[in-house]
Design an enzyme around this catalytic site. Structure first.
Site, PDB file in Angstrom:
ATOM      1  N   LYS A  65       0.902  -1.176   0.027  1.00  0.00           N
ATOM      2  CA  LYS A  65       0.066  -0.012  -0.020  1.00  0.00           C
ATOM      3  C   LYS A  65       0.912   1.228   0.135  1.00  0.00           C
ATOM      4  O   LYS A  65       0.516   2.034  -0.813  1.00  0.00           O
ATOM      5  CB  LYS A  65      -0.778  -0.064   1.423  1.00  0.00           C
ATOM      6  CG  LYS A  65      -1.687   1.225   1.290  1.00  0.00           C
ATOM      7  CD  LYS A  65      -2.887   0.583   2.264  1.00  0.00           C
ATOM      8  CE  LYS A  65      -2.380   0.281   3.761  1.00  0.00           C
ATOM      9  NZ  LYS A  65      -1.338   1.357   4.415  1.00  0.00           N
ATOM     10  N   ARG A  75      -9.858   3.658  10.296  1.00  0.00           N
ATOM     11  CA  ARG A  75      -9.706   2.321  10.577  1.00  0.00           C
ATOM     12  C   ARG A  75     -10.828   1.853  11.430  1.00  0.00           C
ATOM     13  O   ARG A  75     -10.889   0.456  11.719  1.00  0.00           O
ATOM     14  CB  ARG A  75      -8.382   2.147  11.574  1.00  0.00           C
ATOM     15  CG  ARG A  75      -7.285   2.345  10.920  1.00  0.00           C
ATOM     16  CD  ARG A  75      -5.814   2.160  11.509  1.00  0.00           C
ATOM     17  NE  ARG A  75      -4.676   2.415  11.041  1.00  0.00           N
ATOM     18  CZ  ARG A  75      -3.355   2.238  11.646  1.00  0.00           C
ATOM     19  NH1 ARG A  75      -3.211   2.044  12.905  1.00  0.00           N
ATOM     20  NH2 ARG A  75      -2.479   2.508  10.778  1.00  0.00           N
ATOM     21  N   ARG A  79      11.490 -11.087   5.633  1.00  0.00           N
ATOM     22  CA  ARG A  79      12.482 -10.060   5.645  1.00  0.00           C
ATOM     23  C   ARG A  79      13.555 -10.220   6.608  1.00  0.00           C
ATOM     24  O   ARG A  79      13.568 -10.628   7.538  1.00  0.00           O
ATOM     25  CB  ARG A  79      11.861  -8.737   6.142  1.00  0.00           C
ATOM     26  CG  ARG A  79      10.820  -8.359   5.076  1.00  0.00           C
ATOM     27  CD  ARG A  79       9.990  -7.173   5.798  1.00  0.00           C
ATOM     28  NE  ARG A  79       8.901  -6.665   4.793  1.00  0.00           N
ATOM     29  CZ  ARG A  79       7.832  -5.948   5.330  1.00  0.00           C
ATOM     30  NH1 ARG A  79       7.768  -5.524   6.454  1.00  0.00           N
ATOM     31  NH2 ARG A  79       7.163  -5.447   4.422  1.00  0.00           N
ATOM     32  N   ARG A  85      13.621  -8.328  12.371  1.00  0.00           N
ATOM     33  CA  ARG A  85      13.025  -7.585  13.355  1.00  0.00           C
ATOM     34  C   ARG A  85      12.062  -8.057  13.931  1.00  0.00           C
ATOM     35  O   ARG A  85      11.075  -9.355  13.556  1.00  0.00           O
ATOM     36  CB  ARG A  85      12.475  -6.408  12.540  1.00  0.00           C
ATOM     37  CG  ARG A  85      13.388  -5.459  11.811  1.00  0.00           C
ATOM     38  CD  ARG A  85      12.758  -4.175  11.277  1.00  0.00           C
ATOM     39  NE  ARG A  85      11.191  -4.368  11.031  1.00  0.00           N
ATOM     40  CZ  ARG A  85      10.337  -3.451  10.745  1.00  0.00           C
ATOM     41  NH1 ARG A  85      10.684  -2.455  10.930  1.00  0.00           N
ATOM     42  NH2 ARG A  85       9.125  -3.649  10.459  1.00  0.00           N
ATOM     43  N   ARG A 119      -0.949  -9.371  13.800  1.00  0.00           N
ATOM     44  CA  ARG A 119      -1.144  -7.682  13.029  1.00  0.00           C
ATOM     45  C   ARG A 119      -2.232  -7.857  12.169  1.00  0.00           C
ATOM     46  O   ARG A 119      -2.942  -7.189  11.898  1.00  0.00           O
ATOM     47  CB  ARG A 119       0.234  -7.331  12.626  1.00  0.00           C
ATOM     48  CG  ARG A 119       1.269  -6.910  13.468  1.00  0.00           C
ATOM     49  CD  ARG A 119       2.631  -6.679  12.835  1.00  0.00           C
ATOM     50  NE  ARG A 119       2.432  -5.565  11.728  1.00  0.00           N
ATOM     51  CZ  ARG A 119       3.431  -5.366  10.852  1.00  0.00           C
ATOM     52  NH1 ARG A 119       4.504  -6.322  11.156  1.00  0.00           N
ATOM     53  NH2 ARG A 119       3.398  -4.607  10.054  1.00  0.00           N
TER      54      ARG A 119
END
Length: 245
Positions: A33, A108, A147, A178, A189
């Site tokens: 996005k 949201r 990642r 991370r 999430r």
């Protein structure tokens, strides 16, 4: 921006390019996005409005709303919708927003969506469309959890799609993940995002504003689908179809 095989006529594209762009982009973490927002900014010269960035800027500048928001955050509370809408109102009043805007990260909740509608109606700048960038959650989990960052130079790799070199500065032994990118964290999430977004999808579908594109493709392909999802109009409003290159 459109391929020779595009089904959109030249007049429709010309009207699209001439008209202000006022959109909300919805997309799960890792859906691209932010990247697509920036590509629209570059192509159309309209600002990307991220509420997180706006909030930090208002606090740093010491505006009345920023001071109020800082007091709320210092007390360990979430900034209320009225304050956020006030900060958005101030941002939309700046000259670069006259050609339109791309809202990223807001709304949201249904309450925020309703507040945004009232605000934009007052300003005479109603939304043209709300675009949902759809990617399979299993693929997103794999994409984000893959990642890795190099502790030597900071470069970011993906062990699935853009692996690091076998040796040298960015060899596997120098890569770290991370905490936010761990699979279990990403899954949580996405669950929160899903719970927040489902009511918004129904809300904007009911208003005839929601458009959904398949965002599981190369960056340029997704951009073309996004542009195509914004181009056609019918009567006084937008008639949007999902674009396929």
């Amino acid at each position: 921006y459109f391929s020779k095989n595009s089904s959109f006529d030249r007049k429709g594209i010309a009207r699209y390019c001439a008209r202000p762009m006022r959109i909300v982009l919805l997309g799960a973490p890792g859906s691209g996005k932010g990247t697509q927002s920036q590509r629209l900014v570059e192509r159309h010269g309209v600002p990307q409005i991220s509420t997180g960035d706006l909030l930090r800027a208002a606090v740093k500048a010491g505006t009345p709303l920023g001071v109020h928001a800082k007091a709320i955050m210092d007390a360990g509370k979430l900034v209320d919708d009225a304050t956020m809408l006030g900060i958005i109102r101030d941002r939309l009043g700046q000259p670069d927003a006259r050609k339109g805007f791309i809202l990223d990260g807001f709304p949201r909740t249904i309450a925020q969506a309703e507040g945004l509608t009232r605000l934009l109606d007052e300003l005479g700048t109603p939304l043209d469309a709300v675009v949902l960038m759809d990617v399979d959650y299993d693929k997103l989990i794999k994409r984000i959890s893959g990642r890795r960052s190099c502790t030597n130079c900071g470069r970011v790799f993906n062990i699935h799609t853009a692996p690091p070199p076998p040796e040298g500065c960015c060899a596997a032994s120098h890569l770290v993940q991370r905490p936010d990118d761990k699979e279990e964290t990403v899954a949580k999430r996405l669950q929160v995002y899903d719970e927040q977004t489902k009511p918004l999808v129904a809300h904007y579908t009911g208003q005839g504003l929601l458009r959904m594109i398949d965002a599981d493709a190369e960056m340029a392909e997704v951009t073309q689908r996004l542009e195509a999802a914004l181009v056609e109009r019918s009567g006084e409003g937008l008639l949007v179809k999902e674009g396929r290159a």
